[in-house]
Design a protein around this motif. Structure first.
Motif, PDB file in Angstrom:
ATOM      1  N   HIS A 285       0.815  -1.206   0.000  1.00 42.32           N
ATOM      2  CA  HIS A 285       0.000   0.000   0.000  1.00 42.32           C
ATOM      3  C   HIS A 285       0.854   1.264   0.000  1.00 42.32           C
ATOM      4  O   HIS A 285       0.399   2.317  -0.424  1.00 42.32           O
ATOM      5  CB  HIS A 285      -0.907   0.039   1.232  1.00 42.32           C
ATOM      6  CG  HIS A 285      -1.885  -1.094   1.308  1.00 42.32           C
ATOM      7  ND1 HIS A 285      -2.910  -1.257   0.423  1.00 42.32           N
ATOM      8  CD2 HIS A 285      -1.978  -2.134   2.175  1.00 42.32           C
ATOM      9  CE1 HIS A 285      -3.615  -2.332   0.739  1.00 42.32           C
ATOM     10  NE2 HIS A 285      -3.061  -2.877   1.793  1.00 42.32           N
ATOM     11  N   THR A 286       2.078   1.147   0.515  1.00 43.09           N
ATOM     12  CA  THR A 286       2.953   2.298   0.607  1.00 43.09           C
ATOM     13  C   THR A 286       4.379   1.814   0.860  1.00 43.09           C
ATOM     14  O   THR A 286       4.637   0.612   0.979  1.00 43.09           O
ATOM     15  CB  THR A 286       2.510   3.234   1.747  1.00 43.09           C
ATOM     16  OG1 THR A 286       3.294   4.435   1.706  1.00 43.09           O
ATOM     17  CG2 THR A 286       2.687   2.598   3.101  1.00 43.09           C
ATOM     18  N   VAL A 287       5.290   2.766   0.954  1.00 44.55           N
ATOM     19  CA  VAL A 287       6.664   2.499   1.399  1.00 44.55           C
ATOM     20  C   VAL A 287       6.780   3.040   2.813  1.00 44.55           C
ATOM     21  O   VAL A 287       6.485   4.214   3.064  1.00 44.55           O
ATOM     22  CB  VAL A 287       7.689   3.181   0.468  1.00 44.55           C
ATOM     23  CG1 VAL A 287       9.070   3.176   1.104  1.00 44.55           C
ATOM     24  CG2 VAL A 287       7.715   2.475  -0.883  1.00 44.55           C
TER      25      VAL A 287
ATOM     26  N   GLU B 262       7.337   4.052  -9.918  1.00 46.90           N
ATOM     27  CA  GLU B 262       8.030   3.217 -10.903  1.00 46.90           C
ATOM     28  C   GLU B 262       8.573   1.927 -10.289  1.00 46.90           C
ATOM     29  O   GLU B 262       8.411   0.834 -10.845  1.00 46.90           O
ATOM     30  CB  GLU B 262       9.183   3.999 -11.538  1.00 46.90           C
ATOM     31  CG  GLU B 262       8.744   5.034 -12.556  1.00 46.90           C
ATOM     32  CD  GLU B 262       9.924   5.754 -13.179  1.00 46.90           C
ATOM     33  OE1 GLU B 262      11.087   5.441 -12.791  1.00 46.90           O
ATOM     34  OE2 GLU B 262       9.710   6.642 -14.027  1.00 46.90           O
ATOM     35  N   LYS B 263       9.216   2.029  -9.145  1.00 44.99           N
ATOM     36  CA  LYS B 263       9.871   0.861  -8.550  1.00 44.99           C
ATOM     37  C   LYS B 263       8.899  -0.036  -7.785  1.00 44.99           C
ATOM     38  O   LYS B 263       9.046  -1.263  -7.786  1.00 44.99           O
ATOM     39  CB  LYS B 263      11.006   1.302  -7.627  1.00 44.99           C
ATOM     40  CG  LYS B 263      12.124   2.073  -8.337  1.00 44.99           C
ATOM     41  CD  LYS B 263      12.776   1.239  -9.426  1.00 44.99           C
ATOM     42  CE  LYS B 263      13.937   1.994 -10.089  1.00 44.99           C
ATOM     43  NZ  LYS B 263      14.550   1.204 -11.194  1.00 44.99           N
ATOM     44  N   THR B 264       7.925   0.565  -7.120  1.00 42.22           N
ATOM     45  CA  THR B 264       7.007  -0.248  -6.314  1.00 42.22           C
ATOM     46  C   THR B 264       5.821  -0.763  -7.124  1.00 42.22           C
ATOM     47  O   THR B 264       5.123  -1.687  -6.671  1.00 42.22           O
ATOM     48  CB  THR B 264       6.455   0.574  -5.144  1.00 42.22           C
ATOM     49  OG1 THR B 264       5.652   1.652  -5.655  1.00 42.22           O
ATOM     50  CG2 THR B 264       7.577   1.137  -4.281  1.00 42.22           C
ATOM     51  N   LYS B 265       5.563  -0.160  -8.283  1.00 47.13           N
ATOM     52  CA  LYS B 265       4.384  -0.471  -9.097  1.00 47.13           C
ATOM     53  C   LYS B 265       3.084  -0.105  -8.373  1.00 47.13           C
ATOM     54  O   LYS B 265       2.011  -0.606  -8.715  1.00 47.13           O
ATOM     55  CB  LYS B 265       4.357  -1.954  -9.516  1.00 47.13           C
ATOM     56  CG  LYS B 265       5.633  -2.443 -10.187  1.00 47.13           C
ATOM     57  CD  LYS B 265       5.991  -1.603 -11.404  1.00 47.13           C
ATOM     58  CE  LYS B 265       7.271  -2.115 -12.061  1.00 47.13           C
ATOM     59  NZ  LYS B 265       7.712  -1.227 -13.173  1.00 47.13           N
ATOM     60  N   LEU B 266       3.179   0.751  -7.368  1.00 46.17           N
ATOM     61  CA  LEU B 266       2.000   1.256  -6.659  1.00 46.17           C
ATOM     62  C   LEU B 266       1.748   2.685  -7.114  1.00 46.17           C
ATOM     63  O   LEU B 266       2.677   3.488  -7.177  1.00 46.17           O
ATOM     64  CB  LEU B 266       2.225   1.231  -5.146  1.00 46.17           C
ATOM     65  CG  LEU B 266       2.593  -0.113  -4.514  1.00 46.17           C
ATOM     66  CD1 LEU B 266       2.939   0.079  -3.036  1.00 46.17           C
ATOM     67  CD2 LEU B 266       1.449  -1.107  -4.673  1.00 46.17           C
ATOM     68  N   SER B 267       0.510   3.006  -7.415  1.00 47.79           N
ATOM     69  CA  SER B 267       0.207   4.365  -7.857  1.00 47.79           C
ATOM     70  C   SER B 267      -1.072   4.869  -7.203  1.00 47.79           C
ATOM     71  O   SER B 267      -1.944   4.099  -6.808  1.00 47.79           O
ATOM     72  CB  SER B 267       0.053   4.414  -9.384  1.00 47.79           C
ATOM     73  OG  SER B 267      -0.994   3.572  -9.824  1.00 47.79           O
ATOM     74  N   ASN B 268      -1.147   6.192  -7.074  1.00 52.45           N
ATOM     75  CA  ASN B 268      -2.318   6.862  -6.501  1.00 52.45           C
ATOM     76  C   ASN B 268      -2.676   6.298  -5.129  1.00 52.45           C
ATOM     77  O   ASN B 268      -3.827   5.954  -4.856  1.00 52.45           O
ATOM     78  CB  ASN B 268      -3.507   6.778  -7.462  1.00 52.45           C
ATOM     79  CG  ASN B 268      -3.196   7.424  -8.797  1.00 52.45           C
ATOM     80  OD1 ASN B 268      -2.677   8.533  -8.851  1.00 52.45           O
ATOM     81  ND2 ASN B 268      -3.480   6.732  -9.877  1.00 52.45           N
TER      82      ASN B 268
END
Length: 579
Positions: free
Chosen positions: A86-88, A253-259
């Protein structure tokens, strides 16, 4: 108290599984933010976060003194970095970092910090907004009130303290340094659930940089992810952290998580405060007449304004130059007959707006390239002796105009506002039942034939019965009467309409709207129409027509319209989004 269990429960935006194993998400699952109430009932409460901080309504609190930070300068307290799906999130050394002062009523132990972001530089992703401006990213430092167990803290109205920092993108900022070192770990946590140790000597202060920590906003809110516990005292710093835009782009880009951010929530009765060091300039209020600094001719100078663009709305529809478009097929109106879809009605100070229940009503077809979710409808009017539609037809103005505002289902509202066809607005002119001529009195602009039935006056009687309850600006009332959009539209033909590309008709005037203006007007009793300016307390709430520039207006005529051809009508205004 174990740090691992604390972190699991306290991710303000770090997100997790909850509510008997139900999975929640930002996009791509059944429990997106608008459905988090199914995961946890707390997410439907009245003290939710994040919020939009409207600086014109913030009050200074002299008790918001300077903070005291323990070990924010230590270069060894950031222990690991995790991609939790869900996040970093960066974990801090247990019981090593503390926050106090700043108007907090206790000392708090900092547990972790994490981030929220969008997907590209055109779709920013901070959770909080300032005067509706969204920053590219936001960092949250999450702390627990000392000596409280996790369950006790989540049940305490100020059991959790979160420090929020906006992150701004710069073109030429340092791509190395602390932020370059921190983001270098993103390559190692591309998989969900991966965690690596931080070996670089990075302190929290290194990341905060030169942000003035005496300037901040304060309000009481909630966790911004399920369970959405209302246990957070929020501090949002005024000045953003500036980092290179390329480093920000590494997060999606690296995590493939957006918005990965929750939309802003209603402030309800809460007050936002500011520290004495925070300058509170007057809010950038706009108006239709000259009683404020920003009347329509000056909307283009407002912050983040698009009002000076070349694809602005409303426009005058010149019926002689409108071009037939065979791609304008029949609309599909889903749940327009739902008599319980209207949630509440509100006086925004610029219009009367009816807000719909989420994900109930939809619009597609009609030449639209996507399916749109219907969000709300609102009205524009003139005064007792003048007309007030926004669009005009062959330079003739109608008494009122109704706008049904729809958002692309596959986009968030913030994304839709940045996308040329992100919004679709259906515009309907409104005319008095006892008049068979247009407001301009021209014989060439006859409206519906006298034999045509008027719209359902029972529905309009029900709707306008709520207007006395919202006489005060910002007042709202729940709609309990059975009223559907179909009831309000009545027998108006939805087969004949105009189409053009335009904008919101109120600041920030985003050029993101596909406009549909229907040719046939809604007929409403003139006494009910008079209630809008009388009860709302203001009049002439419409933007003047804007230049068409190089745009084309397209038309679709009903294949078998009964009786004489109805006059060309138009409508459009998405202003209710920002009023």
């Amino acid at each position: 108290m174990h740090l691992s269990s604390t972190l699991l429960l306290l991710c303000v935006g770090a997100l997790l599984k909850c509510a008997a194993g139900s999975e929640w998400c930002y996009t791509g699952c059944d429990h997106t933010p608008s459905h988090w109430g199914d995961v946890s009932s707390f997410c439907l409460d009245k003290r939710q976060s994040p919020i939009d901080i409207a600086t014109g309504y913030v009050k200074t609190d002299p008790n918001l003194h300077d903070f005291a930070f323990v070990n924010f300068t230590s270069k060894s307290v950031i222990k690991s970095i995790t991609n939790n799906g869900h996040t970093v999130k960066c974990k801090l050394e247990e019981n090593a970092v503390e926050v106090s002062g700043g108007g907090l009523n206790a000392t708090y132990s900092a547990l972790q910090f994490h981030f929220h972001w969008g997907d590209t530089e055109h779709h920013p992703g901070s959770e909080h907004t300032i005067n509706r401006h969204r920053y590219p990213m936001e960092m949250h430092i999450v702390s627990l009130k000392k000596d409280l167990a996790v369950q006790e803290a989540t049940g305490d109205s100020e059991g959790i303290a979160v420090l929020g920092f906006f992150i701004n993108a710069t073109e030429d900022g340092d791509a190395s340094g602390p932020w370059g070192e921190l983001t270098s770990y993103l390559t190692n946590i591309t998989g969900v659930g991966t965690e690596v140790n931080i070996t670089h000597p990075i302190s929290i202060n290194d990341l905060i940089g030169d942000v003035n920590l005496t300037k901040f906003y304060r309000y009481l809110g909630s966790l911004t992810t399920p369970d959405c516990n209302e246990a957070v005292v929020w501090t949002v710093f005024q000045e953003p952290i500036n980092i290179n835009k390329n480093l920000i782009q590494l997060f999606p880009e690296k995590t493939k998580l957006s918005n990965v951010y929750r939309p802003t929530q209603n402030l309800n009765t809460r007050q936002v405060y500011a520290s004495p060091a925070t300058p509170l300039t007057p809010g950038h209020s706009w108006c239709y007449d000259d009683h404020c600094n920003y009347s329509p001719p000056y909307w283009h100078v407002l912050p983040q304004s698009h009002c000076g663009g070349e694809h602005q709305s409303p426009i005058n529809i010149d019926t002689k130059t409108a071009m037939e478009d065979e791609n304008l097929d029949d609309f599909t109106f889903t749940k327009f007959d739902d008599k319980h879809a209207i949630k509440y009605i509100i006086n925004t100070g610029h219009a009367v707006k009816c807000v719909l229940k989420e994900d109930v009503v939809e619009v597609s077809g009609g030449g639209l390239a996507h399916v749109y979710s219907t969000l709300q409808f609102h009205f524009h009017w003139g005064s007792h002796d003048s007309d007030g539609s926004e669009h005009t037809v062959d330079s003739k103005r109608y008494p009122m105009e109704m706008h049904i505002v729809n958002k692309r289902k596959d986009l968030t509202l913030e994304q839709a506002l940045q996308t040329p066809d992100g919004l679709a607005v259906l515009g309907f002119f409104i005319q008095a039942t006892d008049s068979t001529k247009s407001s301009g009195g021209s014989e060439a602009h006859e409206t519906n034939p006298p034999s045509q039935p008027a719209s359902d006056m029972d529905a309009w009687n029900k709707l306008t019965s709520y207007l006395p309850a919202i006489h005060n600006i910002s007042s709202q009332v729940n709609v309990t009467e059975e009223i559907s959009i179909d009831d309000l539209l009545g027998t108006v033909s939805r087969d004949a309409f105009y189409r053009y590309s335009g904008s919101l008709t109120t600041p920030s005037c985003n050029q993101a709207v596909v406009w549909t203006v229907f040719k046939e007007s809604i007929k409403v009793d003139k006494n009910l129409m008079k209630m809008f300016p009388a009860e709302a307390g203001y009049h002439d709430v419409f933007r003047p027509a804007q230049p068409l520039h190089s745009r084309k207006i397209y038309t679709r005529s009903a294949s078998s319209a009964p009786g004489p051809t109805t006059q060309f009508l138009l409508l459009a205004c998405l202003c209710a989004f920002f009023v």
